[in-house]
Write an enzyme that holds these catalytic residues in place. Structure first.
Site: not given
Ligand code: MRU
Length: 365
Positions: A53-55, A90, A203, A244, A254-255
């Site tokens: 996970r993470g963009a 996603r 997370q 993201d 973002n999250k």
């Molecule tokens: O749902 P996730 O865990 O994929 O969400 C991740 C985030 O929101 C991060 O802050 C974002 O992807 C930036 S990662 C460098």
């Protein structure tokens, strides 16, 4: 980054040079487990079930997913179908679409027999570029942290609040929001990180706290509702979060929960920065609230939590009465006006169309 003394990235080619290995992030912080992706379907599942996970990491995994898919079928129609399926895994993180479209642009013009080798080359490049971009984000963010440090009493750390996990686990290496933290610590600046737990999937608790502990960086975990209180009491010098998808106008997705931190930061005069590589900017969008698709995840993530019991068994338990309805939007949008600046691999800019176009003139046109 290092885990128990051994250097790791979050994704790498297996020893056979064909299959792909990842750290299964659903097992952290309780188990450090490597998972192997052998087929396109494995990559898709790793993305949707959030083993990765993470963009930026989602983008890198999708790029390797195309390599794995091409081992079975290298025709143009098959390639386009793989791309469509991967992008659907996603919907919010734009790096996924960015990486898949880049792969397709590179591969489609090639004769079929050249596509597989070219795909591995391009996926490798995507990973290397991500590492370099995050290192550069770290350098630019370090200047910011250094400036704040010079305003502090001798020995006082710079207190940085972050949300979710935008560390090395969310990218190929270094991270985005945590890259300035790693760079500052390496430069001898004392840093202390406030880690939002980041419900519903936690997370912050399971990944950011784990990363920081592994790197020996001072931190405290806090519940998502506590950040505003800390800011009111002068305990936060700076917020840095990841993204993201950031629109060409500077709105930051973002999250879920990021927006509330930005509001609290604004009310308390705390600088609120977003760290992101250029691949996270969606140049086709301007108004983030109106235009960015927000992923709705299973309500089970809200109704249950996972943790380790006193016997070391990892269990999931319910936290609400059976049958409680829940909503689970996975991301929110922080309007550009609440963002102090964007830390990119090309430097720091205002969260605005002009700011971004100044750093990425080739996109601004
Ligand atoms: O749902 P996730 O865990 O994929 O969400 C991740 C985030 O929101 C991060 O802050 C974002 O992807 C930036 S990662 C460098």
């Amino acid at each position: 980054m290092r885990v128990n003394g051994q250097a790791y990235r979050s994704i790498w080619l297996a020893a056979d040079g064909v299959e792909v290995e990842i750290i299964d992030q659903t097992q952290l912080p309780f188990r450090f487990q490597v998972a192997r992706l052998k087929r396109l379907e494995d990559a898709m599942e790793a993305i949707s079930r959030m083993l990765v996970r993470g963009a930026p990491l989602i983008g890198a995994t999708a790029a390797y997913g195309i390599c794995l898919g091409l081992r079975r079928a290298a025709g143009s129609q098959a390639l386009e179908e793989m791309a469509r399926q991967l992008i659907g895994c996603r919907p919010t993180a734009v790096n996924l679409r960015w990486a898949v479209e880049r792969m397709v642009r590179c591969l489609l013009p090639l004769p079929e027999e050249q596509r597989l080798a070219a795909a591995y080359r391009e996926a490798g490049l995507i990973c290397e570029e991500d590492v370099a971009a995050n290192e550069a984000i770290g350098r630019h963010g370090l200047a910011l942290v250094q400036k704040l440090w010079h305003t502090k009493q001798l020995g006082e750390p710079v207190h940085i609040l972050t949300h979710c996990n935008a560390g090395w686990l969310a990218t190929v290496d270094w991270g985005t929001a945590l890259a300035p933290v790693y760079a500052a610590v390496a430069a001898g600046i004392p840093v202390h990180v406030w880690v939002d737990e980041t419900r519903p999937r936690n997370q912050g608790a399971s990944l950011t706290a784990w990363e920081l502990a592994a790197a020996g960086i001072s931190h405290h975990l806090l519940v998502d509702n506590a950040g505003g209180h800390l800011m009111q009491h002068g305990l936060v010098d700076l917020c840095i979060v990841g993204s993201d998808r950031t629109t060409a106008g500077g709105d930051v997705c973002n999250k879920i929960g990021t927006y509330l931190k930005a509001l609290a930061a604004r009310d308390n005069g705390v600088p609120f920065y977003v760290a992101l590589p250029g691949s996270t900017v969606d140049w086709t969008m301007d108004d983030g609230v109106a235009e960015i698709p927000i992923e709705e995840r299973d309500m089970d993530e809200v109704l249950r939590v996972r943790g380790e019991d006193e016997h070391g068994a990892v269990r999931t338990v319910a936290i609400a009465p059976a049958g409680t309805p829940a909503v689970n939007p996975a991301f929110d949008v922080t309007p550009a006006r609440l963002v102090t600046g964007l830390i990119t691999e090309r430097g720091i800019c205002p969260a605005s169309r002009d700011g971004l176009a100044g750093l990425y003139p080739e996109q601004g046109q």
